[in-house]
Design an enzyme around this catalytic site. Structure first.
Site, PDB file in Angstrom:
ATOM      1  N   SER A   1      -7.391 -14.522  -1.066  1.00  0.00           N
ATOM      2  CA  SER A   1      -7.389 -13.204  -0.429  1.00  0.00           C
ATOM      3  C   SER A   1      -6.466 -13.090   0.775  1.00  0.00           C
ATOM      4  O   SER A   1      -6.007 -12.002   1.102  1.00  0.00           O
ATOM      5  CB  SER A   1      -8.817 -12.836  -0.012  1.00  0.00           C
ATOM      6  OG  SER A   1      -9.344 -13.830   0.842  1.00  0.00           O
TER       7      SER A   1
ATOM      8  N   GLU B   1     -12.952  -1.316  12.280  1.00  0.00           N
ATOM      9  CA  GLU B   1     -13.531  -2.565  12.748  1.00  0.00           C
ATOM     10  C   GLU B   1     -12.686  -3.701  12.194  1.00  0.00           C
ATOM     11  O   GLU B   1     -11.983  -3.535  11.200  1.00  0.00           O
ATOM     12  CB  GLU B   1     -14.969  -2.700  12.245  1.00  0.00           C
ATOM     13  CG  GLU B   1     -15.136  -3.314  10.832  1.00  0.00           C
ATOM     14  CD  GLU B   1     -14.604  -2.468   9.691  1.00  0.00           C
ATOM     15  OE1 GLU B   1     -14.348  -1.261   9.910  1.00  0.00           O
ATOM     16  OE2 GLU B   1     -14.419  -3.003   8.580  1.00  0.00           O
TER      17      GLU B   1
ATOM     18  N   LYS C   1      -6.253  -6.879   2.396  1.00  0.00           N
ATOM     19  CA  LYS C   1      -6.721  -5.720   3.156  1.00  0.00           C
ATOM     20  C   LYS C   1      -5.758  -4.533   3.077  1.00  0.00           C
ATOM     21  O   LYS C   1      -6.171  -3.382   3.125  1.00  0.00           O
ATOM     22  CB  LYS C   1      -6.955  -6.106   4.618  1.00  0.00           C
ATOM     23  CG  LYS C   1      -8.117  -7.076   4.830  1.00  0.00           C
ATOM     24  CD  LYS C   1      -9.461  -6.444   4.525  1.00  0.00           C
ATOM     25  CE  LYS C   1     -10.624  -7.357   4.888  1.00  0.00           C
ATOM     26  NZ  LYS C   1     -11.917  -6.830   4.397  1.00  0.00           N
TER      27      LYS C   1
END
Lengths: 259, 394
Positions: free
Chosen positions: B374, B107, B85
């Site tokens: 990830s 969010e 991210k």
């Protein structure tokens, strides 16, 4: 000519909104007729959506109540059929793009025409994307109502010049809901809109009191009220009819002071 | 591609109130993505702050155990803040700063995007508010406190299903109410154009590196590339630079919860239909009237009823395939990777590991799989314990 024009023929218009199916589909019919008797010039019927991103808490909760009791796009069309037996007041849907798209665009607008819906407001359909719907809606005589926001600026003329039915000017930033104070310079936005179109201009978002309605209708051709009416539906439930009647009457009188 | 379209998907289906802001964002991105100074600044942050390039690790024990294709892990879990991210957030917050914004909102589902946003906001001196479904603030309590430590304000969202979709709704509502000084750091390859493009571009560093690394190590391209998919940002980043390598299979792993054939899942490609929601045309889990379905996954980060428009397009043209992975399979893979390789990965990433466990044995020993790992799994340890019937407190 647009059937919606009739709403603006008798001076300044009062436009009331409720969420179809809140508290029940039968009560929505009764409440709509109460709005008509109270003096509303146009009624907006909300087709409930699971995720109404332009709504504040009051209308969000009405959507949840309506969906929870089994309200669907089809039961809303049945509501329109029943209302149309009793009144020829202009009726406009308010809903989000997904329920319309999923129903099938041709099928949806054909059904609007059959049942007697005159227009539709779709908050998540901006000017750039309306091409997909515009022709289909027009072929069934349904007006897609254009929205203009306090941030629209250089977009106002472009949007207004293609408007049909009426232009919906969003009074404030954010989402729907009762506000104590409306800070936007409504007068100058309305003036820019009027320089680009002869279609009537109505203002909504945050309006709840007769004072606000009287103030706004100095500049606008109509005033739109949603959350304040839905609040009455939430508070009084099945017994909201007389409260809605009183409220609409007071608001219509306030709007009339500017006729 | 024009106007933010990927085949029939994408577009800009948002309220008028946000249109000028979205257009400004598009213009700013157009300008800065070609600006040398901006790119140097971002490269420096990626390298010195996020810790890029991330490793491409050969999982030798896992390879031997499964007895088929060679398995490599692209270690996005080793980035600062523990997931991919940060790649997107560094890019977007830097862009927001150039645009003169002083406040960012975002969010978050699992909390990884929220933590990354709060982190970069702290670094760049921006005000930060995060919207997170109430159910997720309960599931990921540690990440809530982490964001608060970083100076962010966390709003638990109590509307709708109280998960990621509702967090997106609430962040959009907040943005519509205060747009002048605020940028919405959207966390996935979704939403209205230009977000799917911007997020994909900032995440494509994953496949840019992985492609170079595998060519250097193995002298050839992989046969398959695997990544988990919710909205699809790590998958899009992992796929992007392999799209033109048509011999490389691109496989996205969706969250099938209790099973793709049950009513408790979030497998959008398996069960979704075409719709328009959250600013984009794509596939969504929904009913016959277009009401968005309540979805479910053990993984808060994949618990989303839609998928990014470019994935929907890659699926349509059959360039990528999407497979459903259940909670059970993901939890087993989570435990397997920990015991086999000593790596505790995010439960989201474990969905991709689970599919590799099925796929690798069917492939030859001279073939290669790259899995995008990830994120790291510290945040999931308590939830996995609960899944196995052990009550532990974070």
């Amino acid at each position: 000519m647009s059937k919606i024009a009739k709403a603006f023929e008798n001076g300044k218009a009062f436009i009331g909104f409720l969420t179809g199916g809140d508290p029940t589909i039968e009560k929505s019919e009764e409440f709509i007729m109460e709005m008509v008797r109270g003096g509303a010039d146009l009624v907006e019927i909300g087709i409930p959506f699971s995720d109404p991103i332009a709504e504040g808490e009051v209308i969000q909760e009405a959507n949840i109540r309506a969906l929870a009791n089994g309200t669907t796009t089809d039961t809303i069309f049945n509501l329109v059929i029943n209302v149309r037996k009793k009144t020829d007041i202009p009726l406009v849907f308010l809903t989000y793009l997904n329920p319309v798209f999923t129903y099938g665009l041709e099928r949806f607008f054909a059904r609007c025409e059959e049942t007697g819906v005159d227009g539709i407001i779709i908050p998540d359909l901006p000017y750039e994307e309306k091409g997909e719907l515009a022709q289909i809606a027009a072929s069934h005589g349904i007006d897609i109502i254009s929205l203009i926001a306090p941030t629209s600026e250089d977009r106002i003329k472009k949007i207004a010049s293609e408007a049909t039915g009426f232009v919906y000017v969003v009074s404030s930033m954010g989402v729907t809901g009762v506000r104590n104070e409306i800070k936007t310079d409504i007068e100058s936005i309305v003036n820019v809109v009027k320089s680009a179109t002869n279609v009537p201009v109505a203002v909504g978002f945050g309006i709840s009191t007769p004072e606000q309605a009287a103030n706004i209708s100095q500049y606008a051709d109509g005033v739109i009220v949603g959350s304040a009416i839905v609040k009455l539906c939430a508070k009084y439930g099945e017994n909201a009819a007389p409260h809605i009647h009183e409220y609409i009457k007071a608001m219509k009188n306030a709007v009339r002071t500017n006729d | 591609m024009s106007n933010g379209r990927y085949g029939i998907h994408g577009g800009q289906y948002i309220p008028e109130i946000l249109m000028n802001e979205i257009i400004n964002l598009e213009k700013a991105y157009e300008k800065y993505s070609k600006d040398e100074e901006f790119n140097n600044e971002l490269d420096k942050l990626m390298k010195e702050y996020a810790g890029r390039p991330s490793l491409l690790y050969y999982a030798e024990k896992m390879t031997k155990d499964l007895g088929g294709a060679k398995i490599y892990l692209k270690r996005e879990d080793l980035n600062h803040t523990g997931s991919h991210k940060i790649n997107n957030v560094l890019g977007q917050v830097l862009l927001a700063k150039k645009m003169g914004k002083t406040r960012v909102i975002a969010e978050t589902g699992a909390g990884q995007h929220g933590v990354a946003t709060a982190t970069v906001a702290a670094l760049m001196g921006m005000e930060c508010e995060i919207f997170m479904g109430k159910e997720d603030t309960d599931r990921q309590a540690l990440n809530v406190f982490r964001m608060e430590l970083l100076g962010a304000k966390v709003h638990p969202v109590t509307s709708g299903t109280m998960t990621l979709k509702d967090a997106v709704n609430e962040t959009m509502r907040e943005w519509a109410s205060r747009v002048e000084d605020t940028h919405y750091v959207l966390g996935s390859v979704m939403g209205p154009h230009p977000f799917p493009m911007i997020v994909r571009d900032f995440q494509s560093v994953i496949s840019k590196e992985a492609r170079e690394q595998i060519l250097e190590t193995e002298g050839k391209l992989p046969n398959a590339v695997l990544a988990c998919v919710g909205g699809g940002s790590n998958a899009m980043g992992m796929f992007y630079n392999f799209i033109n390598d048509t011999d490389v299979k691109l496989i996205g792993c969706e969250a099938a919860g209790h099973g793709a054939d049950t009513d408790m899942n979030a497998a959008t490609i398996a069960n979704g239909t075409l719709g328009i929601f959250h600013g984009m045309k794509s596939y969504f889990c929904q009913d016959e009237y277009g009401q968005i379905a309540p979805v479910y996954s053990i993984s808060a980060g994949l618990d989303y009823p839609g998928i990014g428009p470019e994935h929907a397009h890659l699926n349509d043209i059959k360039r990528a395939t999407y497979v459903p992975i259940t909670d059970d399979e993901a939890v087993s893979a989570f435990e397997y990777l920990a015991k086999t390789e000593g790596i505790i990965c995010a439960i989201e990433s474990a969905h991709a590991v689970a599919y590799a466990k099925k796929l690798a044995p069917t492939m030859g020993k001279d073939e290669i799989i790259i899995i995008c790992l990830s994120g790291r799994g510290d945040k999931d340890v308590a939830a996995i314990a609960r899944y196995r019937g052990v009550e532990i407190f974070e």
